[in-house]
Design an enzyme around this catalytic site. Structure first.
Site, PDB file in Angstrom:
ATOM      1  CB  THR A   1       4.371  15.692   3.873  1.00 32.90           C
ATOM      2  OG1 THR A   1       4.424  14.253   3.772  1.00 32.90           O
ATOM      3  CG2 THR A   1       5.672  16.287   3.397  1.00 32.90           C
TER       4      THR A   1
ATOM      5  CB  ALA B   1       1.353  18.430  12.625  1.00 35.66           C
TER       6      ALA B   1
ATOM      7  CB  ALA C   1      -1.100   8.988  10.328  1.00 37.52           C
ATOM      8  CB  THR C   2      -2.991  13.490   7.684  1.00 40.63           C
ATOM      9  OG1 THR C   2      -2.235  14.025   8.763  1.00 40.63           O
ATOM     10  CG2 THR C   2      -4.101  14.452   7.315  1.00 40.63           C
TER      11      THR C   2
ATOM     12  CD  GLU D   1     -15.511  10.279  15.471  1.00 35.12           C
ATOM     13  OE1 GLU D   1     -14.514  10.619  16.128  1.00 35.12           O
ATOM     14  OE2 GLU D   1     -15.478  10.109  14.246  1.00 35.12           O
TER      15      GLU D   1
ATOM     16  CG  HIS E   1      -9.519   2.678  16.188  1.00 37.47           C
ATOM     17  ND1 HIS E   1     -10.685   1.972  15.986  1.00 37.47           N
ATOM     18  CD2 HIS E   1      -9.804   3.963  15.898  1.00 37.47           C
ATOM     19  CE1 HIS E   1     -11.631   2.807  15.588  1.00 37.47           C
ATOM     20  NE2 HIS E   1     -11.120   4.020  15.527  1.00 37.47           N
TER      21      HIS E   1
ATOM     22  NE  ARG F   1     -10.575   6.648  18.787  1.00 42.03           N
ATOM     23  CZ  ARG F   1      -9.928   7.452  17.969  1.00 42.03           C
ATOM     24  NH1 ARG F   1      -8.656   7.755  18.197  1.00 42.03           N
ATOM     25  NH2 ARG F   1     -10.539   7.968  16.915  1.00 42.03           N
TER      26      ARG F   1
END
Length: 521
Positions: free
Chosen positions: A27, A30, A55-56, A128, A240, A288
């Protein structure tokens, strides 16, 4: 509502069954983009979800998108993405997804998303790491993911979303999908469907500390492996560069968005020296993998526990970056007055289930989108804020393709065949992955990791925790096999014993089946 029935031959002793045209597993951006598209095409769509967080929701930076009437271009965005991908991106896939980004974002706005503006009707843009232009749109300063999730949740409020449903197996005949085996409070069940979309997110909980929510346990990778579907580029796991450091915590940790560096924050070690000076022309705004490796190298050289992101020069940091500020203050740090302690943390997988740019896998009726998928967009390293972009674009496309497949196909009754799975204790697995398959790997460590994973014991999928531990074990084995096979350093895969790029290895590798059974080719 679950329908119980007397178990027959085709259902393998499960407790309930249902039918759908399209099943979406997940959910996040995507999954909901796919589900909304399939639903709007008139297909009976069921969404299964095991966890409340995605994660969104936690994505801070924004969405990289080329806007009309700016100094940006699709060509420039493609070039930046290819450069970050270190030779392993599919250039055609990158162009296809980047070129469709503005349309996908406009559709998201029609579903209720609101982005920050620099003037009425004009989205504010930031820059970024790895981007040559200011092309990142954002919401709430650093709460873009939360806004994307809010808008999609609202748009999908009337859809058939099954919470606390754990997907255990993709069911299929010799050539096509027939459904999904799931577990919920009513027991073991089957949702029969001709189209299934994997949108399960990432695998960050292979490691002891990650920016990922608790449900990111590699489920989609494991489901695809067990179904015999190809997994590509899994050695490329992005760390990250700036995860909030806390020596007392494990599990999900807040990330400190690189948009701060885009606005002037700098990385320094405990002595105040620059971490990235002389490492890359873009310095702290390098991709990154470069920044994460530079931090790791500095920590190894100094023995320090962390480096520091100094954001004291960023004007109105609390107002512009409220999510970061709240996380820092919860840890006793005021980013307007103190440097922020940071370390690299497991963030996004660059590889995954092998798909085309429409989410199609090699099995008819099986699709994948979002972080679980490998479209060729990211290659050996993700460019910042391309993740939400890909989720929106490919999620929507996968939903359309799945709906079209369901229209043309009628799923036979799925047959459940019992499988035996094994698992390593999660803390043991995470410690081994963190020690031997983190930012820098080498052959000896990866072999130790493989040996540890070989100590797995058979475990039934009797609960969500069991299913996750089994998925983590299968996924960790695949990561170890892929990392051992790539004897070079490329993108976010750094081999301490092979520090250079080997142009003879400038191609992707695909794994079919669990590594204990089938090797990498």
């Amino acid at each position: 509502m679950t329908r119980r029935f007397a178990c027959g031959v085709n259902t393998g002793g499960v407790d309930w069954q249902q039918r759908a045209d399209v099943v979406v597993i997940g959910t996040g951006v995507a999954g909901l983009a796919a589900a909304l598209t399939a639903h709007r095409m008139g297909r009976r769509t069921v969404i299964v979800s095991k966890a409340p967080d995605t994660a969104t929701f936690y994505a801070q930076g924004g969405i990289a998108v080329v806007l009309p009437d700016t100094d940006d271009s699709v060509d420039a965005h493609v070039r930046d993405t290819l450069a970050a991908g270190a030779g392993l991106c599919d250039a055609d896939a990158v162009r296809s997804i980047v070129a469709d980004g503005h349309r996908a974002v406009v559709d998201l706005v029609h579903d209720g998303a609101r982005f920050d503006e620099s003037a009425p009707g004009q989205w504010a843009l930031t820059r970024e790491g790895g981007h040559s232009r200011r092309r990142i749109i954002h919401a709430g300063g650093d709460a873009t993911g939360a806004e994307v999730q809010r808008a999609l949740d609202h748009a999908a409020a009337t859809l058939d979303i099954r919470r606390n449903h754990v997907a255990l197996q993709i069911l299929h005949d010799d050539s096509a999908v027939t459904g999904v085996l799931v577990r919920n409070a009513d027991g073991l069940g089957v949702v029969h469907a001709p189209s299934v979309i994997l949108a399960t997110g990432g695998l960050g909980h292979l490691y002891g500390a990650t920016t990922n929510p608790e449900g990111s346990t590699g489920d989609g990778i494991a489901l695809a492996l067990w179904a015999g579907i190809g997994i590509t580029d899994l050695e490329f796991i992005q760390f990250h560069p700036t995860m909030l450091f806390d020596r007392t915590a494990s599990g999900r940790r807040p990330l400190i968005t690189e948009a701060l560096r885009g606005e002037g924050a700098v990385l320094r070690d405990a002595r105040g020296d620059s971490v990235t000076a002389g490492v890359h022309p873009l310095g702290d705004l390098a991709p990154r993998d470069v920044v994460a490796a530079a931090i790791e190298e500095r920590l190894r050289a100094t023995g320090d526990e962390c480096v520091f992101l100094d954001a004291r020069s960023v004007d109105h940091v609390a107002q512009r970056f409220p999510t970061v500020t709240a996380a820092c203050r919860a840890a006793g740090i005021d980013p307007a007055r103190q440097p922020i302690p940071v370390v690299p943390g497991a963030h996004y997988s660059c590889g995954g289930v092998h798909t085309d740019v429409y989410g199609r896998t090699e099995m008819a009726g099986l699709f994948a989108a979002g972080e679980v998928a490998r479209t060729g967009m990211h290659g050996a390293n993700r460019l910042a804020s391309n993740s939400l972009l890909e989720g929106l674009v490919v999620g929507g496309r996968a939903g359309r393709a799945a709906a079209q497949h369901a229209t043309a196909s009628a799923a036979p009754m799925a047959k459940v065949e019992r499988r035996h799975h094994d698992a390593v204790d999660r803390q043991v697995l995470q410690a081994a992955m963190t020690r031997w398959a983190s930012v820098v790997r080498d052959a000896d460590g990866l072999q130790d990791l493989t040996d540890t994973l070989g100590q797995a014991t058979v475990r039934p999928m009797a609960s969500r925790a069991d299913a996750e531990d089994i998925a983590l074990t299968a996924t960790a084995r695949a990561v170890a096999a892929a990392a051992l096979a790539r004897t070079e350093s490329r993108g976010c895969h750094h081999r301490g014993d092979h520090p250079g790029i080997d142009e003879a290895q400038a191609s992707s590798r695909t794994l079919h089946g669990e590594p204990a059974v089938v090797g990498v080719r």
